[in-house]
Design an enzyme around this catalytic site. Structure first.
Site, PDB file in Angstrom:
ATOM      1  N   GLY A 138       0.827  -1.190   0.000  1.00  0.00           N
ATOM      2  CA  GLY A 138       0.000   0.000   0.000  1.00  0.00           C
ATOM      3  C   GLY A 138       0.864   1.244   0.000  1.00  0.00           C
ATOM      4  CB  CYS A 139       0.188   4.680  -1.174  1.00  0.00           C
ATOM      5  SG  CYS A 139      -1.477   4.896  -0.493  1.00  0.00           S
TER       6      CYS A 139
END
Lengths: 348, 348, 348, 348
Positions: B150-151
């Protein structure tokens, strides 16, 4: 009934917003605007949005005129410049609301450490009252010098003070992560305030050394009645107005989310400008834009004893000019919400 | 030498950015784009910025075609949709890089708690490798399913893992306060992603419940070799790309700012995409826009044993498509920086 | 003295702004808000910025209740939906201000061409008055159906009408190049209104086919008393509020810049909401944000007989809700500036 | 094969973007950066986004060093400063690409009128070639002084020149309404470039007097072979990069939309950096951000003989540094698209 005549010293964004607010106030009159760069210009040339509301011509600062004509004065100046002016105006009986930092720190040593400047009138520090009406109303009413709080301190002290006073959160490990719009930097020319340097980006600044740190600490310690251990980090984000403060605290044993909310609801039950948000709602700076509100949201992870408090203000209003006007209303014995209660936030 | 043929399943912002990056890659060819909403449209009609670089027509997903023609596939889909596709493609020997969340959490119970959905292929979880090349390069090279991080996790794990591994920061009281641009929410239609709801404002969201929390925790605990106690709060700010993560830690006794910097410099000495900033400099998301870099700044208040680490990434590049390409390069045995090392950040 | 009770049909941005404005109006009361999507929700949950000002619960539209309780109604609906409602409410004697397009075009054929829909009550078109108070005040006072103008038409017609009436500009070759903020598109979910699609960019849209074209043409021809040949092109720019209209005209022989300014100054001498800017100053949408002003700047290249007129409005105020309130004040015989004259623009 | 050594005089945004582009160019080397304000600083301290790509230390301008070491030089300076430098460097055989205005206007009287400064080397004006490769490629190849076009002229001349040359549009009444991002104003400190002055607003500026007017006129008249009557109005909008030019023209009798599109398609058939959009599509500056493209959309109201042409460029790339590099490639006999063809626009 005549209006009180008020002088404004300074012509930056906070001065402009004072004029916006005073346009809706029927007991105060902006009598003079004192400037360095815009002497001889009409204020609605400098700020054309004010056309049809205010057309005073900016003048060079003239203390004699203030003393003769004004009952009160707002000082909206860079730090260090207010002390001599307030010294003289105070002596002459003019009520002073200083939007700068010169009278906020009770300890002149701390002032000198953070502002790298000797404080030129230490005695007067004792006269000044730190102006958060929701916390110090009675003192403010009797004061004649108001140290109007910094924008970041306002967003942090209002939610934290009652929780510390109530003793339901720990005094260690308080972390304040604040996000501000660019108007907090004023209208001065700095590379870091250029559109192209700010737009489409975010950065932390003043990490570990921001001048609002000792001010927040002083007021939180006053509320807690003991030493407070905190970290404060401001961030610059691409918007003009607004500060969101995300505050991380540790809960004392057994404290629940609802307890925090309850303490704040109690404390601010009669405060029009404080809006405690319901469970599950966190504030947005857009919901307070242009207004004198502070919105506060609360979350707790009770099992792990962590609390998160988020507050939103308009840095130029509750964080500066709005609170300054609220303070002056109190000092002059006027209805505290005059010029402020009518400000509905501008959304979107 | 022929090019590897790669399929892209999905047509949101991360898919578009994969195409941007692959345009500069001479060993990969985007062979197919699979879509739901844009079947029959050319991708440069959907994303006209890609004109002159890619003109593939979007098709309905066709696994048989992928199996027949492609050596690898990027899945850029909402969570829950990747599992059946990866199950089948993996069986057929197609390398899979999943930009979604389905293979990131090793514990299916945690997945089910946070994503409110049963995981449909728990066995395959064991095959998937969590794809941060700077930390897991050797595993990634041997993997055939990559769980692309995920970012937010990318921005937190890269700076924190080496510090936890080195044992110079405490595992309690880690606070991650992240600020993201709006592209992280994808191209889907939500009121909260409308321009007027985001512009000139900032808010916290997913407070206490964001799905990236368990992912960050899992990887930090892996690095620490023990339980980690942390808080993670994301904020939405008015910009398209970028994540700034401000991370508050407690230092072990005697640890200095320079020690933290040294640990990170050592760990990432040969990593092109990690830029450790010099003393006194904190990152700005504008300095990484459009590129695969993660910039890291460090500050410590040594007396009070507090550390602040700030990282900046482009959420669509190092936080999604760039890292995905970096992973696929490794999986296919291609030079890891292909299509990425050439990306100079776009400033201003 | 009792307040007039007013219903609001619709809950988009213009409805929210009506509530903002009515909060400062002591002769009107927002009695009902009718919604489709938010029935049962308090309006300050839908729009938390309104907390402490309005807490009505949204209801499904109920014409009987309006007829029984309200003296007037604002309709803030997509085109086509107002006709049946106005038909019925008008019959019952309720004053109607329609912020939509249904009653603006006098010629139903034109309506049907541009809105691709049959007009369901052609007779009522004759009753409706086009509501620009600065141009049609006396008619508005006597009307019971007001067609509140579109946002682009407001910004174009106010500056152009007096010049056409005075016959100092040509009726051919008028070019209106308008730049609007995103709130003009409403709160509906469209890809083109997403933050990431608008931020850091600008585009023209509706080129040659925008629905405000015939509306502008109709009113300009009314002013000119003859056919007007014009082009209108709107552009979407990354801001929430505001429209800047840059209008290119050809001057009749001998006409000077000052003549144009003089005609407008004369026409609008007593109009509080029209600010004609001095020579050399061109408007900025920031100077009118949140207010009911229209600012107008004028330039002429006298030798080449070209004139450029630039106007700025807040599209949600003078371009929608503010003008609607101004109209309703007139219809009800209230002071026209109530709820509006107090709105100081919010800068910065 | 050695690289050509190139000096850059200036350290503003266009200089920074030259460095970004040259990082992807394998036949040129940025050998020196000459500065006034940042002498002694590394360029990646001044522009940290360039870290890992360029770490040259800024020096005070030293013409001897350029003459000894460089084959070419980019001048990115305020107007008036290039003339003496180019005079001397040209004599020494160094190829000069001037991104400033000093060599663009063929008529020194016009230069002196618009730039309020005597031109100090009128003879050299004859040597300089106006550098739009798509229009003047052969001349550029042979030139040793390139006058790199202004940003607005680039966006207007490329679409208009072929239409004027083909004689299908009239030479009167051409109206160019341009919208620019703020980077066009450079990194200098001006109140008008502050974030708070630009954000959430739009204004026209330089109405009737912008310095790009005579430059556009000169080139359009060259294309038309006759006098051209035009109006040019730039607007400042809240974005960093990008110019959208909306151009209004009158069509000659019988000319159709498709004729205009056909002329442009023909003219630019082999031009990689010119993208003629299909019918019904208008450009968006986001589709060209960071790249050297110019996108062009066309509309005609054939009955009323009006044409609207809209072009989009990145003002710092095709409008400045990108075109400068394209020119230098031609001058040095390098592949024209080197360092440019690889630039995929950054969206969103």
């Amino acid at each position: 009934m005549g209006k009180y005549k008020v002088g404004i010293i300074g012509d930056g964004y906070t001065a402009a917003d004072l004029l916006r607010l005073m346009a809706g106030h029927d007991e105060l009159e902006a009598a003079f605007i004192f400037s360095v760069d815009n002497v001889g210009k009409r204020i609605d040339e400098v700020y054309p949005h004010l056309a049809h509301f205010c057309s005073i011509t900016c003048m060079a600062t003239d203390l004699e005129m203030i003393k003769k004509e004004c009952q009160a004065v707002f000082l909206a100046l860079p730090h260090g410049l207010s002390v001599p002016l307030v010294t003289e105006l105070h002596k002459a009986g003019v009520k002073c609301v200083d939007l700068g930092a010169d009278f906020r720190l009770k300890d002149p040593e701390v002032y000198e450490e953070y502002y790298e400047k000797r404080h030129e009138n230490r005695e007067l520090l004792g006269e000044a009252v730190y102006g958060i009406p929701e916390l110090n109303r009675e003192e403010i009413k009797k004061a004649s010098i108001i140290a109007n709080p910094g924008c970041f301190p306002t967003g942090s002290i209002i939610p934290l003070s009652p929780l510390l006073k109530a003793g339901i959160i720990k005094t260690e490990n308080i972390i304040i992560d604040a996000k501000t719009g660019v108007s907090g930097a004023g209208r001065g020319l700095k590379t870091g305030s250029l559109f192209c340097e700010v737009n489409e980006g975010v950065k932390a600044y003043g990490v570990g050394s921001h001048r609002h740190f000792p001010e927040i600490k002083q007021e939180l310690e006053k509320a807690a009645g003991s030493r407070v251990d905190m970290v404060f980090t401001p961030h610059l984000i691409p918007m003009s107005r607004g500060i969101l403060s995300t505050i991380y605290v540790e809960l004392k044993e057994g404290v629940k989310e609802e307890d925090m909310r309850q303490v704040l609801r109690e404390e601010y039950r009669d405060e029009f400008f404080v809006r405690i948000l319901p469970e599950g709602t966190m504030p947005h700076t857009k919901w307070v834009a242009g207004s004198n509100f502070i919105d506060i949201g609360i979350y707790a992870d009770e099992k792990r004893r962590k609390g998160i408090i988020v507050s939103a203000i308009d840095n130029l209003v509750k964080g500066a000019s709005g609170q300054a006007l609220q303070n002056l209303n109190l000092v002059l014995g006027i209805d505290e919400g005059k010029g402020l209660r009518n400000l509905v936030p501008l959304f979107p």
